[in-house]
Design an enzyme around this catalytic site. Structure first.
Site, PDB file in Angstrom:
ATOM      1  N   ARG A 103      10.369-113.737  76.332  1.00  0.00           N
ATOM      2  CA  ARG A 103      10.855-113.190  75.057  1.00  0.00           C
ATOM      3  C   ARG A 103      11.539-114.266  74.218  1.00  0.00           C
ATOM      4  NH1 ARG A 103      15.183-113.488  72.838  1.00  0.00           N
ATOM      5  NH2 ARG A 103      16.342-112.783  74.663  1.00  0.00           N
ATOM      6  N   PHE A 142      14.028-124.479  66.805  1.00  0.00           N
ATOM      7  CA  PHE A 142      15.051-124.238  65.782  1.00  0.00           C
ATOM      8  C   PHE A 142      16.307-124.991  66.194  1.00  0.00           C
ATOM      9  CE2 PHE A 142      18.447-121.619  63.900  1.00  0.00           C
ATOM     10  CZ  PHE A 142      17.970-121.344  62.624  1.00  0.00           C
ATOM     11  N   GLY A 143      16.676-125.998  65.448  1.00  0.00           N
ATOM     12  CA  GLY A 143      17.788-126.857  65.819  1.00  0.00           C
ATOM     13  C   GLY A 143      19.049-126.567  65.030  1.00  0.00           C
ATOM     14  N   THR A 145      22.423-125.488  67.158  1.00  0.00           N
ATOM     15  CA  THR A 145      23.506-125.771  68.099  1.00  0.00           C
ATOM     16  C   THR A 145      23.563-127.254  68.438  1.00  0.00           C
ATOM     17  OG1 THR A 145      23.326-123.574  69.067  1.00  0.00           O
ATOM     18  CG2 THR A 145      24.362-125.274  70.424  1.00  0.00           C
ATOM     19  N   THR A 177      15.453-124.056  72.736  1.00  0.00           N
ATOM     20  CA  THR A 177      14.259-123.474  73.355  1.00  0.00           C
ATOM     21  C   THR A 177      13.007-124.014  72.677  1.00  0.00           C
ATOM     22  OG1 THR A 177      15.431-121.451  73.955  1.00  0.00           O
ATOM     23  CG2 THR A 177      13.044-121.310  73.817  1.00  0.00           C
ATOM     24  N   ALA A 255      16.861-112.956  64.759  1.00  0.00           N
ATOM     25  CA  ALA A 255      16.610-113.174  66.184  1.00  0.00           C
ATOM     26  C   ALA A 255      17.482-112.265  67.042  1.00  0.00           C
ATOM     27  CB  ALA A 255      16.858-114.635  66.539  1.00  0.00           C
ATOM     28  N   GLN A 292      25.728 -89.742  97.377  1.00  0.00           N
ATOM     29  CA  GLN A 292      26.390 -89.503  96.096  1.00  0.00           C
ATOM     30  C   GLN A 292      26.706 -90.792  95.347  1.00  0.00           C
ATOM     31  OE1 GLN A 292      29.783 -86.968  96.704  1.00  0.00           O
ATOM     32  NE2 GLN A 292      28.559 -85.233  97.411  1.00  0.00           N
ATOM     33  N   GLU A 376      22.815-116.928  70.667  1.00  0.00           N
ATOM     34  CA  GLU A 376      22.771-116.076  69.465  1.00  0.00           C
ATOM     35  C   GLU A 376      24.099-115.362  69.235  1.00  0.00           C
ATOM     36  OE1 GLU A 376      20.225-116.616  67.833  1.00  0.00           O
ATOM     37  OE2 GLU A 376      18.506-116.892  69.133  1.00  0.00           O
ATOM     38  N   THR A 378      28.190-115.421  71.181  1.00  0.00           N
ATOM     39  CA  THR A 378      28.819-114.944  72.400  1.00  0.00           C
ATOM     40  C   THR A 378      29.414-113.546  72.197  1.00  0.00           C
ATOM     41  OG1 THR A 378      30.981-115.865  71.825  1.00  0.00           O
ATOM     42  CG2 THR A 378      29.447-117.319  73.013  1.00  0.00           C
TER      43      THR A 378
END
Length: 397
Positions: A103, A142-143, A145, A177, A255, A292, A376, A378
């Site tokens: 994902r 996607f840069g 961080t 990523t 995202a 239970q 994305e 914390t």
């Protein structure tokens, strides 16, 4: 017999609230396509990939995902599927039910890299990159961080300076990523005029993307550092419609919406694994699902999972209507990821020692969600987003 009783469906342990009734035939077709693809192409191999810490067939998988319309699927034109937000969410759910790394591949490709170019790029940039990305022939990253700037992107040190009509890009990005397999990177950098976005071909001189190893989470995912050693870019590399943090933050909101759904895929797989195990695993002469305490765990897991699905569906309808706010996305990301990881941890207790084995999916999903809990935004950052929205007071600074 009353009319209501005549049409009442049997109770479904896997859909106890009848949420499927909220989905259109088109929604169900998208969900079933993604579920079948994941079952055929990911599930037979994912434990091995995770154990080895690699995704060896990423280019092949990306092309297959492009062929079924999973890349940039909520975007329109340029070979994109133009699917609804609910359908995109269902796709994220099914992909993460297989593995968070799969994902993440799709989210970064479509909701970050492609979305940035589609929303903020020039027509020339869209025509150059989006068709190949939608087909899975070009992988994007996607840069944003950086090693020293995660939750505070405004402090980024990557800098682009003008040199004639060109730009010269210098700096580093971290935890990216798809970085080392990408053909194009959307990179955010400081300039003398503020933060701007750049479309950077990864074959540009001075660009490198060493892969990050020794991860204990998202192991079946490519994670890299991006290094820019005076990378020279033409004037038309700038995303013309993005100035300041508004650009990257809107991409992140898109995202995060996918994560609202996707995290529940990991939770669903773990819950169903625990449910099946509880029905068949015997201790003290009977299945543990008859005790239970085990039933209490399963009931609590089911409640949180399906409350989260109702929340995700509601946010999807708001996105389709054009009324979804970033604070509402934070609401969904905060709740659903936090509950998903708790569901995985509880499922592990039901499986006992077997819960730590890769023969079962639970520990893999739990460790993956440790990353999803952080990236994305914390937990703390989304709490503060909601806190500011509720009180009108900014606690960030």
């Amino acid at each position: 017999m009353s009319v209501n009783a005549a049409v009442r469906k049997p109770f479904d342990p896997r859909d106890p609230l009848g949420i499927d009734d909220l989905l259109s035939p088109e929604d169900l077709a998208v969900r079933n396509t993604m579920r079948q693809w994941a079952a055929d192409r990911v599930l037979p191999h994912i434990a091995e990939w995770y154990e080895r810490g690699e995704l060896p067939v990423i280019s092949e998988l990306t092309r297959e995902l492009g062929a079924i319309g999973a890349l940039g699927m909520s975007l329109t034109g340029y070979g994109c599927a133009g699917a609804s937000a609910v359908q995109y969410g269902l796709a994220c759910l099914e992909l993460e039910a297989a593995d968070s790394g799969i994902r993440s591949l799709v989210s970064v490709q479509g909701s970050l890299a492609m979305y940035a170019i589609h929303r903020f790029g020039s027509e020339e940039q869209r025509q150059r990159w989006l068709p190949g990305m939608a087909a899975g022939e070009i992988i994007g990253c996607f840069g944003l961080t950086e090693p020293d700037h995660g939750s505070d992107p405004a402090g980024m040190r990557t800098f682009a300076k003008r040199d004639g009509t060109d730009w010269v890009l210098t700096g580093r990005k971290m935890w990216i990523t798809n970085g080392s397999v990408a053909g194009v990177a959307v990179v955010w950098a400081q300039t003398d005029a503020g933060i701007r976005g750049f479309v950077v071909p990864t074959d540009s001189p001075g660009f490198s993307a060493p892969e990050i190893t020794h991860k204990w989470s998202l192991r079946a995912s490519v994670t890299s550092e991006l290094i820019f050693d005076e990378v020279r870019l033409p004037a038309d590399a700038v995303l013309p419609e993005a100035e300041g943090l508004r650009g990257p933050l809107s991409c992140l909101s898109h995202a995060r919406y996918g994560i609202v759904w996707g995290s529940l895929g990991a939770a669903r797989t773990s819950f169903e694994s625990a449910l099946d195990y509880a029905r068949t695993r015997e201790q003290f002469g009977r299945p543990i699902g008859g005790f239970q305490l085990t039933q209490a765990k399963l009931a609590d897991m089911a409640v949180e999972l399906h409350k989260g699905l109702l929340l995700a569906h509601h946010l999807g309808l708001r996105m389709d209507a054009g009324s979804l706010r970033p604070e509402q996305v934070s609401f969904g990301k905060l709740n659903n990821v936090r509950e998903a990881i708790e569901i995985c941890r509880t499922a592990r207790t039901i499986l006992g020692a077997n819960g730590i084995s890769l023969e079962y999916p639970v520990m893999r999903h739990a460790t993956n969600l440790e990353s999803v809990l952080t990236y994305e935004g914390t937990v703390e950052m989304h709490q503060l987003v909601l806190g500011k929205a509720l009180t009108g007071l900014d606690a960030f600074r």
